[in-house]
Write a protein that holds these residues in place. Structure first.
Motif, mmCIF file in Angstrom:
data_model
loop_
_atom_site.group_PDB
_atom_site.id
_atom_site.type_symbol
_atom_site.label_atom_id
_atom_site.label_comp_id
_atom_site.label_asym_id
_atom_site.label_seq_id
_atom_site.Cartn_x
_atom_site.Cartn_y
_atom_site.Cartn_z
ATOM 1 N N GLY A 194 0.819 -1.219 0.000
ATOM 2 C CA GLY A 194 0.000 0.000 0.000
ATOM 3 C C GLY A 194 0.844 1.256 0.000
ATOM 4 N N VAL A 195 0.180 2.387 -0.091
ATOM 5 C CA VAL A 195 0.892 3.670 -0.105
ATOM 6 C C VAL A 195 0.346 4.557 1.007
ATOM 7 N N LEU B 40 -5.081 0.709 6.780
ATOM 8 C CA LEU B 40 -4.938 1.681 5.689
ATOM 9 C C LEU B 40 -5.958 1.411 4.573
ATOM 10 N N GLU B 41 -6.582 0.234 4.618
ATOM 11 C CA GLU B 41 -7.547 -0.145 3.583
ATOM 12 C C GLU B 41 -8.836 -0.634 4.254
ATOM 13 N N ASN B 51 0.547 -2.147 4.842
ATOM 14 C CA ASN B 51 0.763 -1.088 5.824
ATOM 15 C C ASN B 51 -0.536 -0.644 6.475
ATOM 16 N N SER B 52 -0.393 0.058 7.591
ATOM 17 C CA SER B 52 -1.505 0.573 8.376
ATOM 18 C C SER B 52 -1.144 1.983 8.814
ATOM 19 N N LEU B 53 -2.142 2.721 9.278
ATOM 20 C CA LEU B 53 -1.837 4.039 9.853
ATOM 21 C C LEU B 53 -1.234 3.866 11.250
ATOM 22 N N ALA B 145 -10.111 5.397 5.135
ATOM 23 C CA ALA B 145 -8.778 4.927 5.558
ATOM 24 C C ALA B 145 -7.730 5.074 4.460
ATOM 25 N N ASP B 146 -8.149 4.969 3.213
ATOM 26 C CA ASP B 146 -7.196 5.013 2.099
ATOM 27 C C ASP B 146 -6.998 6.436 1.560
#
Lengths: 437, 156
Positions: A194-195, B40-41, B51-53, B145-146
């Motif tokens: 992801g970005v 993140l999604e 990845n994640s926040l 989230a994205d």
């Protein structure tokens, strides 16, 4: 207030040898000139081939502020097209990524385009007979950008059809991309994970300068990295090493560490920190990875690849890579005082998943909207963006370890705390801030 | 067995501790192996290879909390403030070990006259340990989230 209408020389004069005028960060006119010249005359990163494996796969992005779409053409080549319908200007590809199917189709009047941008069909075509349409700009279809070059799956484009060649523009700086790719036992990267996108209320160049600013980490990041070290010290003895602490701790290394790591400058504004070592040098080994590398390359070459631990490599104007952790950031200008930071990560094809997990953790802790290290940095940029409006002194200083001889030196290695690379970027900025040759 | 009222009371109390910036008490609500996760999604399944926040264990959360208090934490001079508005939590996925609550929320974070607004759903994975409820996972799914964001310095 200064007005630069039509006076490119006045814009170039904002850059002096050891200082730059604040208008390069704050002035909307200067920003417009950057978009027209610096981002059109240089090779700007667009995307990675792994994002568009199949015919008609596409990714939408920007070069400067110009919307473009990168697409896999039916012959397998990668094309970069201006992402506007030649008819009324409607954005044709609207998602961040996708597949165009047989054709790109404009949703407004159903003009359709092949994946090289040429017009496939227009409804009621007889309406254009005898109108001279075939010699109009619209008949070109979705126009291609000036030039495209794919270097080991990294796709770069130059908006202007004429100008400096790809190889001349990047020269030896491509060695940092090479090192990142060579860290895969099969020599291949894939975009993965992801970005992260982080909006900054500051000028894009502040972020690019900060990449080789080695006198700020021990100050600005004492709050995040210093705290991480302090909290870690309170843990009971024998607690296993924490990967996040391994990431944070080197930021607060002493000045001597950064002085010793070295900075290398290359022509056309490229350069990197971490010539001899970097904050990425001492991460724990990931089980099985070294053995895979030795099997693929032989021990000597494997040690050479993994022993290169460059910190940030700046690809002028707005790309940076971290080879040792397979991370890449793009600083996308939006306005003089607004920038989008995109953090991308790569999987090393054929290597253990833990390497991807580590680079994701790094990006999450350092470069995300939720990153303590990112918060430290953005606070400094925003304070500068606001306070540069002070008239006390319109100049920003970049004189650390300045040598009047350096402007004539193309490639060099210097003390790791020099601001030479920042000056190098501004020399390139002044050079490419020019009418197209 | 966790009664609905007890689980709901936990969720409301947890949000209040954040809004009142009683972060040490907030950390004490997690189990030792607890995580705070903000994907993140939408519908993200993997916190490690995507990845994640946020995907913080207790040590990372402790670092964040100590940083927020720090004398040299310039991004908190002046400090951020935040506000949660929660919908009635719903209790679901009840097992012998515990339950999961689902709570729609609005969240606002403000600093220096600017405010950022967020909306989403929280899932608290609750267990009883030594007679007390604790969360071993708080998962926060933002409706966007994205999206791109400015700084998020506190906790949702």
């Amino acid at each position: 207030m200064t007005f630069y209408h039509g006076d490119l020389q006045a814009v170039r004069d904002l850059v002096r040898e050891g200082e730059v005028h604040r208008d390069v960060y704050t002035d909307p006119d200067v920003f417009a000139y950057e978009m027209e010249h610096v981002f059109a005359n240089t090779w700007v990163y667009v995307g990675h081939a792994s994002q568009i494996p199949k015919t008609a796969d596409f990714v939408t992005t920007t070069i400067g502020i110009k919307p473009v779409v990168m697409v896999r053409h039916s012959d397998g080549s990668i094309r970069v097209l201006h992402n506007r319908c030649p008819h009324k200007g409607t954005r044709v590809a609207n998602e961040a990524c996708g597949n165009a199917g047989r054709f790109f189709r404009c949703p407004y009047h159903a003009w359709s385009f092949r994946t090289d941008g040429s017009i496939a069909a227009i409804p009621l075509p007889q309406g254009y007979e005898g109108t001279g349409f075939e010699t109009s700009r619209a008949a070109e279809g979705m126009a291609a950008v000036g030039a495209v070059h794919v270097y080991r799956d990294f796709v770069f484009a130059r908006l202007h059809p004429r100008g400096i060649g790809f190889t001349e523009f990047f020269g030896e700086s491509l060695s940092s991309i090479d090192n990142m790719i060579d860290r895969s036992p099969v020599g291949k990267l894939e975009i993965a994970g992801g970005v992260l996108r982080y909006v900054h209320r500051c000028n894009w160049k502040m972020l690019v300068e900060n990449l080789t600013d080695t006198c700020h980490p021990m100050v600005a990041h004492e709050s995040s990295a210093g705290t991480a070290v302090a909290v870690w010290k309170q843990q009971p003895e024998g607690t296993p090493r924490h990967p996040a602490v391994e990431i944070f701790a080197p930021f607060v290394s002493p000045y001597q560490f950064y002085e010793g790591m070295g900075i290398r400058v290359w022509p056309n504004g490229h350069g990197h920190t971490g010539v001899s070592h970097s904050i990425h040098s001492d991460y724990s080994a990931i089980p099985g990875y070294f053995e895979q590398m030795v099997a693929a390359y032989g021990e000597e070459r494997a040690r050479e690849i993994l022993g290169t631990n460059r910190h940030n490599t700046v690809y002028f104007p707005n790309l940076t890579v971290k080879g040792p952790i397979q991370a890449m950031r793009i600083f996308k200008p939006i306005a003089a005082d607004r920038t989008m930071v995109e953090s991308w990560t790569f999987r090393l094809v054929g290597a253990p998943d833990q390497l991807l997990a580590r680079t994701l953790m790094y990006s999450r802790l350092v470069n995300a909207p939720t990153s303590p290290v990112g918060h430290d940095d953005l606070e400094m940029y925003e304070r500068a963006q606001d306070s540069l409006h002070s008239d006390a002194n319109p100049w920003v200083n970049m004189q650390r370890l300045y040598d009047p001889q350096e402007a004539g030196i193309a490639t060099a290695t210097a003390n790791g705390t020099t601001e030479w690379q920042m000056r190098n970027q501004f020399r390139a900025w002044r050079h490419f801030m020019a009418a197209v040759p | 067995m966790i009664a609905d009222a007890e689980a709901i009371g936990f969720v409301l109390h947890e949000a209040r501790l954040i809004d009142e910036q009683r972060f040490d008490e907030w950390l004490d609500l997690f189990t030792a192996d607890g995580h705070y996760w903000m994907p993140l999604e939408p519908d993200q399944a993997d916190p490690v290879l995507h990845n994640s926040l946020f995907y913080d264990d207790l040590l990372l959360l402790r670092i964040r909390v100590e940083r927020l208090k720090g004398a040299k934490t310039y991004s908190q001079k002046p400090k951020s403030r935040c506000h949660h508005l929660l919908q009635q939590p719903m209790v679901e996925n009840r097992t012998s070990e515990g339950c999961v609550t689902w709570t729609a929320f609005h969240y606002l974070e403000t600093r220096m006259g600017e405010q950022a607004f967020f909306a989403g759903w929280s899932r608290h994975h609750l267990v009883r340990q030594e007679g007390r409820l604790r969360m071993h996972l708080k998962r926060v799914d933002l409706v966007n989230a994205d999206s791109a964001f400015g700084s998020i310095q506190l906790f949702m």
